[in-house]
Scaffold this active site. Structure first.
Site, mmCIF file in Angstrom:
data_model
loop_
_atom_site.group_PDB
_atom_site.id
_atom_site.type_symbol
_atom_site.label_atom_id
_atom_site.label_comp_id
_atom_site.label_asym_id
_atom_site.label_seq_id
_atom_site.Cartn_x
_atom_site.Cartn_y
_atom_site.Cartn_z
ATOM 1 N N GLU A 154 41.152 28.495 79.982
ATOM 2 C CA GLU A 154 41.607 27.301 79.276
ATOM 3 C C GLU A 154 40.493 26.274 79.084
ATOM 4 O O GLU A 154 40.376 25.678 78.002
ATOM 5 C CB GLU A 154 42.781 26.653 80.018
ATOM 6 C CG GLU A 154 44.079 27.434 79.951
ATOM 7 C CD GLU A 154 44.225 28.442 81.087
ATOM 8 O OE1 GLU A 154 45.301 29.048 81.227
ATOM 9 O OE2 GLU A 154 43.230 28.626 81.840
ATOM 10 N N GLU A 212 54.172 30.653 63.932
ATOM 11 C CA GLU A 212 54.175 32.021 63.399
ATOM 12 C C GLU A 212 55.212 32.809 64.168
ATOM 13 O O GLU A 212 55.209 32.828 65.406
ATOM 14 C CB GLU A 212 52.800 32.682 63.539
ATOM 15 C CG GLU A 212 52.788 34.136 63.073
ATOM 16 C CD GLU A 212 51.464 34.850 63.318
ATOM 17 O OE1 GLU A 212 50.408 34.211 63.112
ATOM 18 O OE2 GLU A 212 51.491 36.027 63.739
#
Length: 543
Positions: free
Chosen positions: A203, A322
């Site tokens: 991250e 999406e």
């Protein structure tokens, strides 16, 4: 002959709803108003689309030759909801794109079937790619920049710097919704198409590259399109992770500084119910299964809850940037069937009911789960596909969400079985519609022979709803139907067809489909028969 066979397929469609009897459920109580714990009101353009980056010119065309078919289908949904669907231009191919200023075509793509048979993985775009943003009137876009190559590759970085001016000039005025930088970076180190980051990708590394790239975008905008840096015009859809349980965690990413520059306007996640090649994937047990649909969204809701605990402001909507049925572009016979239309209706309404603020249904040229095929290829015929009808029906249930009509909320009505689903739509606090979806599979063909022509009896379910006292009188009934869950043509919504061959996707009322059905509220209860593999929408006030 195409049009003739289409009408023959519809000859028996929607003619099976006058039943002598059917399986019956006990009366389902519908609340007088949305419960206190119901989700936030529906946002504009709830039903929106994500178009695979490399195929955007196929769907949109260009100013000289615009794709009016695509625009007609977008208008149909916009006419129902008050806002035309927003278009995200992105996907896997946005992270493969390099810019070639001398390229005379919009796209030059090379396929490598060992990486993907469905889209090119070596891609160059030219200046004319951005002309495709000038074809759909009254449409807002999300444009995706390349982080996959742009974050650690000199050619990719130069592409970022070169395309920001082109994108901002094409999307000037009121065309831009937000930007996106990178598609599914949580899969960069594990992608089946080839890793673009080391195995220890984490991250903090992602955030460093994200901030570096978005600051470069901002710098280019300041130089070429300074008017697009106003507070209400500059921002991102992020982090666009493939899911909630991959190497990079969305909650950790938010906590560790994704929004350090306060420019994340929409928190985006991606979602697919399963994979096209996963063992055991079937129409009945995967798409036509309300439990599976709920489970596929459960991790998204857990993430949303955890993000809220980590300080995600309510002003930042949680969306599915999406999504579709089966990843790897869908499975033939499943993702392109009428069963997928019913899944789309169930999936979109469930997302609305549990707090997903917007849903971008993904598609690309020749994709099995696409709502429509924008042009003729040697693989797929130009035309409207069954999934579109489920998306359109969901838009009709939601209706116009503009403020002058009253807040629209969708409430999930739990049913006993996993092969059925129901929802209530409230407008301004009053019940307006009930949607019931019978997900039990009914095959259109048996051993290659039409079961309808063999006059097989189509089973049905009788659903009874105890409704508020203010819902007395006539109730209009609209139906989403086809000859069976495995049908890939002959789909109608309330007697309307949106097929290419009739009027290029504009609505055409079919004379051989029953419409105008009316039910009545009797002693506070309204009943409706719903055939297996079909859906009905009850509209109170007889509309």
């Amino acid at each position: 002959m195409v049009i003739m066979s289409f009408f023959l397929a519809l000859a028996s469609c929607c003619q099976y709803f006058a039943f002598a009897s059917g399986r019956s459920t006990s009366a389902i109580a519908v609340p007088n108003s949305p419960p206190s714990n119901s989700s936030l009101p529906i946002m504009e353009a709830f039903i929106s689309y994500s178009i695979e980056f490399v195929f955007f010119p196929d769907f949109a065309g260009n100013p000289t030759s615009p794709n009016t078919f695509s625009n007609n289908l977008l208008n149909n949904i916009g006419n129902l909801t008050g806002t035309k669907p927003y278009i995200r231009v992105g996907g896997n191919t946005q992270d493969y794109v390099l810019y070639n200023a001398s390229l005379r075509t919009a796209v030059n793509g090379t396929y490598d079937n060992s990486r993907s048979p469905d889209y090119p993985t070596t891609i160059f775009i030219g200046p004319s790619f951005f002309d495709s943003y000038n074809t759909f009137p009254d449409t807002k876009y999300i444009h995706g920049f390349n982080l996959g190559l742009g974050g650690n590759n000199s050619a990719g970085w130069q592409t970022l710097l070169d395309t920001v001016p082109l994108a901002c000039k094409a999307l000037g005025g009121d065309k831009l919704l937000w930007w996106e930088y990178g598609n599914e970076p949580d899969l960069y180190s594990t992608s089946a198409q080839g890793p673009v980051r080391p195995s220890k990708w984490n991250e903090s590394q992602y955030i460093e590259q994200w901030l570096n790239g978005t600051r470069a975008i901002k710098s280019q905008l300041k130089k070429y399109c300074p008017e697009m840096l106003e507070a209400d015009r500059y921002g991102y859809l992020a982090p666009s992770f493939a899911g909630t349980n991959n190497r990079l965690k969305p909650v950790t990413t938010w906590r560790d500084g994704l929004n350090a520059d306060e420019d994340v306007k929409i928190f985006s996640s991606h979602n697919y119910i399963s994979g096209a090649t996963q063992p055991g994937v079937t129409l009945q047990n995967t798409l036509l299964n309300h439990t599976k649909t709920r489970l596929s969204i459960s991790s998204q809701i857990a993430t949303l809850t955890n993000l809220s605990l980590q300080g995600l402001p309510q002003s930042i909507p949680f969306t599915l940037g999406e999504t579709n049925s089966l990843y790897n572009q869908g499975k033939p016979g499943l993702s392109n069937s009428f069963g997928a239309a019913l899944w789309n209706l169930d999936f979109n309404l469930y997302c609305a009911a549990v707090g997903i603020r917007r849903v971008h249904m993904h598609m690309g040229t020749d994709y099995r789960y696409a709502a429509w095929q924008p042009l003729q290829t040697n693989k797929t015929s130009l035309g409207t596909k069954p999934p579109y009808y489920g998306q359109l029906a969901a838009a009709a249930v939601i209706g116009d969400v503009r403020k002058n009509r009253g807040e629209v909320r969708i409430v999930h009505l739990p049913l006993e079985g996993e092969m059925e689903a129901a929802y209530a739509a409230f407008v301004g606090g009053r019940l307006e519609k009930i949607t019931v979806i019978n997900l039990r599979a009914y095959n259109h063909t048996v051993n290659g022979t039409s079961s309808v022509l063999n006059e097989e009896e189509r089973p049905s379910e009788t659903y009874r709803f105890k409704v508020p006292m203010y819902c007395g009188g006539k109730v209009g009934v609209k139906r989403l139907c086809a000859n069976g869950s495995d049908a890939i043509s002959g789909v109608t919504w309330n007697g309307w067809s949106y097929n290419w061959e009739l009027d290029e996707g504009r609505p055409v009322r079919l004379s051989n489909v029953t419409v105008g059905e009316v039910a009545r509220v009797e002693r506070g209860v309204v009943s409706v028969d719903v055939a297996d593999s079909s859906a009905a929408v009850l509209e109170f006030g007889g509309r």
